[in-house]
Design an enzyme around this catalytic site. Sequence first.
Site, PDB file in Angstrom:
ATOM      1  N   GLU A  40       0.867  -1.188   0.000  1.00 52.56           N
ATOM      2  CA  GLU A  40       0.000   0.000   0.000  1.00 52.56           C
ATOM      3  C   GLU A  40       0.900   1.233   0.000  1.00 52.56           C
ATOM      4  OE1 GLU A  40      -3.651   2.261   2.327  1.00 52.56           O
ATOM      5  OE2 GLU A  40      -2.247   1.074   3.510  1.00 52.56           O
ATOM      6  N   GLU A  65       4.909   4.838   3.668  1.00 50.52           N
ATOM      7  CA  GLU A  65       4.374   6.134   4.115  1.00 50.52           C
ATOM      8  C   GLU A  65       5.541   7.092   4.279  1.00 50.52           C
ATOM      9  OE1 GLU A  65       1.420   7.830   4.723  1.00 50.52           O
ATOM     10  OE2 GLU A  65       2.891   9.376   5.222  1.00 50.52           O
ATOM     11  N   ASP A 114      -3.045  11.605  -2.120  1.00 45.76           N
ATOM     12  CA  ASP A 114      -3.125  13.067  -2.207  1.00 45.76           C
ATOM     13  C   ASP A 114      -3.482  13.466  -3.637  1.00 45.76           C
ATOM     14  OD1 ASP A 114      -2.405  13.173   0.437  1.00 45.76           O
ATOM     15  OD2 ASP A 114      -0.283  13.495   0.038  1.00 45.76           O
ATOM     16  N   LYS A 118      -3.614  21.007  -8.519  1.00 44.72           N
ATOM     17  CA  LYS A 118      -3.092  21.989  -9.489  1.00 44.72           C
ATOM     18  C   LYS A 118      -2.376  21.285 -10.637  1.00 44.72           C
ATOM     19  CE  LYS A 118      -2.694  25.790  -6.278  1.00 44.72           C
ATOM     20  NZ  LYS A 118      -1.906  26.277  -5.170  1.00 44.72           N
ATOM     21  N   ASP A 150     -12.045   9.628  -2.374  1.00 40.52           N
ATOM     22  CA  ASP A 150     -13.257  10.435  -2.215  1.00 40.52           C
ATOM     23  C   ASP A 150     -13.289  11.519  -3.295  1.00 40.52           C
ATOM     24  OD1 ASP A 150     -10.906  11.623  -0.923  1.00 40.52           O
ATOM     25  OD2 ASP A 150     -12.242  13.332  -0.667  1.00 40.52           O
ATOM     26  N   THR A 187     -10.267   2.270   5.339  1.00 40.15           N
ATOM     27  CA  THR A 187      -9.116   3.111   5.673  1.00 40.15           C
ATOM     28  C   THR A 187      -9.621   4.212   6.612  1.00 40.15           C
ATOM     29  OG1 THR A 187      -9.233   4.933   4.071  1.00 40.15           O
ATOM     30  CG2 THR A 187      -8.436   2.814   3.249  1.00 40.15           C
ATOM     31  N   GLU A 188      -8.679   4.923   7.234  1.00 42.10           N
ATOM     32  CA  GLU A 188      -9.081   6.019   8.134  1.00 42.10           C
ATOM     33  C   GLU A 188      -9.874   7.083   7.355  1.00 42.10           C
ATOM     34  OE1 GLU A 188      -5.730   4.958   8.480  1.00 42.10           O
ATOM     35  OE2 GLU A 188      -5.800   4.152  10.514  1.00 42.10           O
ATOM     36  N   GLU A 190     -11.516   6.689   4.571  1.00 43.00           N
ATOM     37  CA  GLU A 190     -12.796   6.136   4.115  1.00 43.00           C
ATOM     38  C   GLU A 190     -13.849   6.252   5.218  1.00 43.00           C
ATOM     39  OE1 GLU A 190     -12.282   2.140   2.797  1.00 43.00           O
ATOM     40  OE2 GLU A 190     -14.307   1.984   1.994  1.00 43.00           O
TER      41      GLU A 190
HETATM   42  C1  SAM Z   1      -4.754  11.427   2.433  1.00 42.74           C
HETATM   43  S1  SAM Z   1      -3.689  10.370   3.291  1.00 42.74           S
HETATM   44  C2  SAM Z   1      -4.528   8.799   3.189  1.00 42.74           C
HETATM   45  C3  SAM Z   1      -4.064   7.818   4.234  1.00 42.74           C
HETATM   46  C4  SAM Z   1      -4.692   6.419   4.159  1.00 42.74           C
HETATM   47  N1  SAM Z   1      -4.318   5.733   2.932  1.00 42.74           N
HETATM   48  C5  SAM Z   1      -6.194   6.464   4.286  1.00 42.74           C
HETATM   49  O1  SAM Z   1      -6.881   6.193   3.301  1.00 42.74           O
HETATM   50  O2  SAM Z   1      -6.696   6.721   5.385  1.00 42.74           O
HETATM   51  C6  SAM Z   1      -2.366  10.156   2.109  1.00 42.74           C
HETATM   52  C7  SAM Z   1      -1.093   9.647   2.733  1.00 42.74           C
HETATM   53  O3  SAM Z   1      -0.183   9.350   1.691  1.00 42.74           O
HETATM   54  C8  SAM Z   1       1.124   9.768   2.076  1.00 42.74           C
HETATM   55  N2  SAM Z   1       1.855  10.006   0.832  1.00 42.74           N
HETATM   56  C9  SAM Z   1       1.592  10.968  -0.082  1.00 42.74           C
HETATM   57  N3  SAM Z   1       2.459  10.892  -1.113  1.00 42.74           N
HETATM   58  C10 SAM Z   1       3.294   9.860  -0.847  1.00 42.74           C
HETATM   59  C11 SAM Z   1       4.402   9.302  -1.521  1.00 42.74           C
HETATM   60  N4  SAM Z   1       4.830   9.812  -2.698  1.00 42.74           N
HETATM   61  N5  SAM Z   1       5.031   8.246  -0.978  1.00 42.74           N
HETATM   62  C12 SAM Z   1       4.602   7.740   0.216  1.00 42.74           C
HETATM   63  N6  SAM Z   1       3.562   8.246   0.923  1.00 42.74           N
HETATM   64  C13 SAM Z   1       2.906   9.284   0.394  1.00 42.74           C
HETATM   65  C14 SAM Z   1       0.880  11.024   2.906  1.00 42.74           C
HETATM   66  O4  SAM Z   1       1.957  11.311   3.778  1.00 42.74           O
HETATM   67  C15 SAM Z   1      -0.395  10.656   3.648  1.00 42.74           C
HETATM   68  O5  SAM Z   1      -0.138  10.055   4.903  1.00 42.74           O
END
Ligand code: SAM
Length: 208
Positions: A40, A65, A114, A118, A150, A187-188, A190
Amino acid sequence: MRMRNKPWANDFLNQHPKATTNPIDLKGSWKASYSKVILEIGSGKGGYLFDLATLHQNQRYIALEKDRNVSATALRHHDVLGLENLLWINNGAESIQTWFEKGELDEIHLNFSDPWPKKHHEKRRLTSKTFMPIFIDLLRPEGLIKFKTDNQKLFEYTILQMQVYPLEMTFFSVNYIHSLEEEDAYTEYEMKFNALNQPIYRAVWRKK
Ligand SMILES: C[S@@+](CC[C@H](N)C(=O)[O-])C[C@H]1O[C@@H](n2cnc3c(N)ncnc32)[C@H](O)[C@@H]1O
């Protein structure tokens, strides 16, 4: 996911037995005696993989992460659960091809990535052409990419992006309701969007 700075996070991650400080050392041997290797990317606090790893202890799960404060929080929870089959990489997807052999992964899961809305940040999206050719290379034939979000715009973008790769879509929903029959977990993020009654978009692709 952003979190307040935790001054103890670096030391904690460096000594944690389930945090792989040199993932390159495991290149080619992540599977060991497990039946599948599932990665993941952007695991956040890890709830999704904790649930899957508990349910499927014969499968190797890897959480990637990039935020050390988030990773450290997740690994504290990992300590409580004591799961043997879940390893953590505190790093960014930008270096992923150095840690895995081509075809080494059975599945890649992207949950609530994420969106980088932009246009000039497009290359940072995990489903952009910066990352996708690499992810496809690391997947075995018939391997799966599972994607949940989402964000309608990111979903539409991703659906279009995936069309240029040797992938076949096997699941599509614009109002995904978690099903116990699927190999899936909440997921958190979700749970947060479910509580707000906002739709979840989900798609799955199989590598041809
Ligand atoms: C919006 S959160 C979603 C967390 C989890 N997957 C959930 O659904 O609850 C996105 C996570 O992806 C991590 N992340 C973003 N870009 C990343 C990358 N290039 N490599 C590793 N982690 C990344 C961020 O630090 C963040 O903790």
